[in-house]
Scaffold this motif. Sequence first.
Motif, PDB file in Angstrom:
ATOM      1  N   MET A 236       0.810  -1.223   0.000  1.00  0.00           N
ATOM      2  CA  MET A 236       0.000   0.000   0.000  1.00  0.00           C
ATOM      3  C   MET A 236       0.843   1.273   0.000  1.00  0.00           C
ATOM      4  O   MET A 236       0.310   2.373  -0.142  1.00  0.00           O
ATOM      5  N   THR A 237       2.176   1.122   0.145  1.00  0.00           N
ATOM      6  CA  THR A 237       3.042   2.306   0.029  1.00  0.00           C
ATOM      7  C   THR A 237       2.910   2.941  -1.353  1.00  0.00           C
ATOM      8  O   THR A 237       3.133   4.152  -1.510  1.00  0.00           O
ATOM      9  N   ILE A 238       2.541   2.134  -2.334  1.00  0.00           N
ATOM     10  CA  ILE A 238       2.360   2.676  -3.691  1.00  0.00           C
ATOM     11  C   ILE A 238       1.277   3.753  -3.690  1.00  0.00           C
ATOM     12  O   ILE A 238       1.385   4.761  -4.400  1.00  0.00           O
ATOM     13  N   CYS A 239       0.239   3.547  -2.902  1.00  0.00           N
ATOM     14  CA  CYS A 239      -0.861   4.519  -2.857  1.00  0.00           C
ATOM     15  C   CYS A 239      -0.389   5.854  -2.294  1.00  0.00           C
ATOM     16  O   CYS A 239      -0.762   6.918  -2.804  1.00  0.00           O
ATOM     17  N   SER A 240       0.427   5.818  -1.235  1.00  0.00           N
ATOM     18  CA  SER A 240       0.944   7.070  -0.667  1.00  0.00           C
ATOM     19  C   SER A 240       1.913   7.752  -1.624  1.00  0.00           C
ATOM     20  O   SER A 240       1.897   8.980  -1.758  1.00  0.00           O
ATOM     21  N   VAL A 241       2.743   6.966  -2.301  1.00  0.00           N
ATOM     22  CA  VAL A 241       3.690   7.552  -3.266  1.00  0.00           C
ATOM     23  C   VAL A 241       2.932   8.182  -4.433  1.00  0.00           C
ATOM     24  O   VAL A 241       3.339   9.229  -4.954  1.00  0.00           O
ATOM     25  N   SER A 242       1.810   7.576  -4.837  1.00  0.00           N
ATOM     26  CA  SER A 242       1.029   8.122  -5.954  1.00  0.00           C
ATOM     27  C   SER A 242       0.450   9.495  -5.620  1.00  0.00           C
ATOM     28  O   SER A 242       0.108  10.256  -6.530  1.00  0.00           O
ATOM     29  N   ILE A 243       0.310   9.817  -4.332  1.00  0.00           N
ATOM     30  CA  ILE A 243      -0.139  11.141  -3.918  1.00  0.00           C
ATOM     31  C   ILE A 243       1.047  12.071  -3.694  1.00  0.00           C
ATOM     32  O   ILE A 243       1.021  13.259  -4.064  1.00  0.00           O
ATOM     33  N   LEU A 244       2.104  11.536  -3.096  1.00  0.00           N
ATOM     34  CA  LEU A 244       3.260  12.368  -2.723  1.00  0.00           C
ATOM     35  C   LEU A 244       3.947  12.984  -3.938  1.00  0.00           C
ATOM     36  O   LEU A 244       4.231  14.198  -3.957  1.00  0.00           O
ATOM     37  N   LEU A 245       4.215  12.193  -4.954  1.00  0.00           N
ATOM     38  CA  LEU A 245       4.957  12.701  -6.116  1.00  0.00           C
ATOM     39  C   LEU A 245       4.188  13.792  -6.868  1.00  0.00           C
ATOM     40  O   LEU A 245       4.764  14.851  -7.170  1.00  0.00           O
ATOM     41  N   PRO A 246       2.906  13.613  -7.199  1.00  0.00           N
ATOM     42  CA  PRO A 246       2.184  14.726  -7.852  1.00  0.00           C
ATOM     43  C   PRO A 246       2.089  15.971  -6.982  1.00  0.00           C
ATOM     44  O   PRO A 246       2.123  17.095  -7.504  1.00  0.00           O
ATOM     45  N   ALA A 247       1.967  15.793  -5.655  1.00  0.00           N
ATOM     46  CA  ALA A 247       1.910  16.967  -4.782  1.00  0.00           C
ATOM     47  C   ALA A 247       3.236  17.732  -4.814  1.00  0.00           C
ATOM     48  O   ALA A 247       3.249  18.975  -4.831  1.00  0.00           O
ATOM     49  N   LEU A 248       4.350  17.014  -4.830  1.00  0.00           N
ATOM     50  CA  LEU A 248       5.657  17.677  -4.912  1.00  0.00           C
ATOM     51  C   LEU A 248       5.848  18.378  -6.256  1.00  0.00           C
ATOM     52  O   LEU A 248       6.537  19.404  -6.338  1.00  0.00           O
ATOM     53  N   ARG A 249       5.239  17.846  -7.301  1.00  0.00           N
ATOM     54  CA  ARG A 249       5.359  18.452  -8.633  1.00  0.00           C
ATOM     55  C   ARG A 249       4.351  19.578  -8.860  1.00  0.00           C
ATOM     56  O   ARG A 249       4.315  20.163  -9.935  1.00  0.00           O
ATOM     57  N   GLY A 250       3.521  19.864  -7.863  1.00  0.00           N
ATOM     58  CA  GLY A 250       2.632  21.010  -7.959  1.00  0.00           C
ATOM     59  C   GLY A 250       1.342  20.765  -8.716  1.00  0.00           C
ATOM     60  O   GLY A 250       0.751  21.700  -9.262  1.00  0.00           O
ATOM     61  N   TRP A 251       0.864  19.517  -8.751  1.00  0.00           N
ATOM     62  CA  TRP A 251      -0.404  19.248  -9.444  1.00  0.00           C
ATOM     63  C   TRP A 251      -1.583  19.903  -8.739  1.00  0.00           C
ATOM     64  O   TRP A 251      -2.587  20.208  -9.376  1.00  0.00           O
ATOM     65  N   LEU A 252      -1.480  20.087  -7.426  1.00  0.00           N
ATOM     66  CA  LEU A 252      -2.520  20.795  -6.685  1.00  0.00           C
ATOM     67  C   LEU A 252      -2.143  22.275  -6.683  1.00  0.00           C
ATOM     68  O   LEU A 252      -1.434  22.770  -5.809  1.00  0.00           O
ATOM     69  N   ALA A 253      -2.625  22.995  -7.695  1.00  0.00           N
ATOM     70  CA  ALA A 253      -2.196  24.371  -7.925  1.00  0.00           C
ATOM     71  C   ALA A 253      -2.569  25.272  -6.743  1.00  0.00           C
ATOM     72  O   ALA A 253      -3.705  25.243  -6.262  1.00  0.00           O
ATOM     73  N   GLU A 254      -1.600  26.056  -6.298  1.00  0.00           N
ATOM     74  CA  GLU A 254      -1.828  26.985  -5.194  1.00  0.00           C
ATOM     75  C   GLU A 254      -0.740  28.046  -5.208  1.00  0.00           C
ATOM     76  O   GLU A 254       0.453  27.732  -5.386  1.00  0.00           O
ATOM     77  N   ASP A 255      -1.126  29.304  -5.058  1.00  0.00           N
ATOM     78  CA  ASP A 255      -0.163  30.400  -4.997  1.00  0.00           C
ATOM     79  C   ASP A 255       0.426  30.486  -3.598  1.00  0.00           C
ATOM     80  O   ASP A 255      -0.293  30.459  -2.597  1.00  0.00           O
ATOM     81  N   ARG A 256       1.742  30.622  -3.543  1.00  0.00           N
ATOM     82  CA  ARG A 256       2.413  30.723  -2.248  1.00  0.00           C
ATOM     83  C   ARG A 256       2.211  32.119  -1.660  1.00  0.00           C
ATOM     84  O   ARG A 256       2.227  33.126  -2.375  1.00  0.00           O
ATOM     85  N   ILE A 257       1.969  32.166  -0.361  1.00  0.00           N
ATOM     86  CA  ILE A 257       1.782  33.451   0.321  1.00  0.00           C
ATOM     87  C   ILE A 257       3.099  34.223   0.304  1.00  0.00           C
ATOM     88  O   ILE A 257       4.142  33.686   0.695  1.00  0.00           O
ATOM     89  N   PRO A 258       3.104  35.484  -0.175  1.00  0.00           N
ATOM     90  CA  PRO A 258       4.352  36.254  -0.234  1.00  0.00           C
ATOM     91  C   PRO A 258       4.958  36.450   1.154  1.00  0.00           C
ATOM     92  O   PRO A 258       4.248  36.691   2.135  1.00  0.00           O
ATOM     93  N   GLU A 259       6.264  36.307   1.221  1.00  0.00           N
ATOM     94  CA  GLU A 259       7.018  36.530   2.457  1.00  0.00           C
ATOM     95  C   GLU A 259       6.445  35.714   3.616  1.00  0.00           C
ATOM     96  O   GLU A 259       6.340  36.180   4.760  1.00  0.00           O
ATOM     97  N   ALA A 260       6.052  34.494   3.313  1.00  0.00           N
ATOM     98  CA  ALA A 260       5.447  33.652   4.343  1.00  0.00           C
ATOM     99  C   ALA A 260       6.519  33.057   5.242  1.00  0.00           C
ATOM    100  O   ALA A 260       7.641  32.754   4.810  1.00  0.00           O
TER     101      ALA A 260
END
Length: 561
Positions: A236-260
């Motif tokens: 089941m580690t495959i399931c967690s990796v399938s979420i981790l890698l796209p999240a690191l590549r920015g698939w969940l688009a979000e603008d970073r808060i300036p000077e956060a």
Amino acid sequence: MDAQWNEEAPELASRLPTKSAGTISTTDTVGNLGLEEDSPAKHTEDARKDRRYCCHWLRELYATFGNFIPFAVITYGVNQSVAWHISTFALRFYMKDVLLLDGATMGRLNTAAILPWNMKPFMGLLSDGIAIFGYHRRSYVIIAALCGLVSYILLGTVALPATALVVVMISINASMSTIDVIVDGKAAELTREVPRHASDLQSLFWGVSAIMGLLSSSLKGSLVEWFSPQTVLLGMTICSVSILLPALRGWLAEDRIPEARCCQVTLSQFRKHPSVSAVALLLTLVSTLLSTVQVFVTSKHARAIVTVACAIVVAVQSFRALKQITPFLGRTALFVFLRQCLHTGLGDTMFVWRTKYPGGPQLSPAQLGFVDCFGSLGLLVGVCIYNKFMTNWSFRRIFLTAQLFFFLAQLVEVVLVMRWNLLLGIPDFLFLVGDDTFGLMVSRFFYIPMCVLAAKVCPPNLEATLFATLLSINNLGWSISGFLGVTMCEVWGLEGDNFDNLPLASLVKACTTLLPLPLIFVLTPTFSPNDPVPEEGGEAREATTSQAAGRHESTSEATGA
């Protein structure tokens, strides 16, 4: 497509060649030959059109929402459906076969590990109010995926004692529930930006979840048989990796808060809806207390007292908070919560009896997996029946009918425990398939109407938080019923390999499903899900008007007859 083809069958049959005085019409024969040649081609062409439409639909969604579409598909299809169905199934066999735990202990630990799912509203408020490394969503998804990855590695490689196992199970559930909250919030945001695709997004999410749920349910039993439970959990580690890698590549688009900064706190979200925020915090505290007590307190009487006290506090406070939106929602949510609490379950005691007890069905993991697969089909059937026949019923009639059918479903379990199904010539596997399918089908008749009512009265920009709160209240009611069921098993002596009082306990469990019946007439609305929500004082007038109209219509029909 299949439905359309079946509807055309009578028309085709009417055009077959007909004999008249020993002859066959030439026109009919030619027409029939043409149909025989064209029908397969037409069927193939229609199938190609359906595939092209589906591909075009997915491309349109991807063009509109970008990488969020594949990320959501992975979330609902892989991280939730596959990981949830397979890991929870493997964990039950791990506790039974490796740790040699009895059903009552397994029930306490499994129910305590559900803690994060009762905290979903609080996690939603937390992610909205506290940015980690400048992100309100991406950072939480990455942390949650890492927690799931480490937890699966520990389960697959280390022999954990029972207490440590609960901590790891809580970590897995926290990983799934946190990602679920984040993706739900992002979907709600995109829905407000592009409302014309709101239904498309929900159809995609539910469709992927249903398909992958059925697939994983049909495979999980065989996987546990072919490999050990620990090997399956490691996979089941495959399931967690399938979420981790796209999240690191920015698939969940979000603008970073300036000077956060590393951790930036904004309390405006908490102040915007103080009543809902208070309920979210209360659910978190109560769930944490209940899980801690169930794991570390040995006295069954003390656990029962704490459980009942927590149920009373949640019932009172959630009703007070939700009735500020509308009294109808407050009372309906209170009914659903109390109904869940009053339905004490035997849970993992029945699981051990079905798989291990010599006088029980002794089902294999593969057979249990197929039973769960049919249970998922029961959920889909329940949705179809509700949409087809029950949307014009009053909430009160829906809940009353469903509760009576639910009582019948519990009596079916009594028949199984007493082994009467064998006297009727019905094998255990087929009997369990029908029981599980019917029970889960009926469960949809409670949750869907409450969601419909919530959608009608929900204030703007509170949709995700409110629905997460309602689902968590429902989940907490299920947890409380599980804890009370464990206490009932301990009182009846259903521990270890002793199942002598299981028939009596099963009968008592069935009778508890009758306890919510008086609450239906006190707490549930009399208007239907398709009706507009009336003013608080207008419900009685509307019900009286509807009844008078019904009597007038019946009188008119009798006169006409």
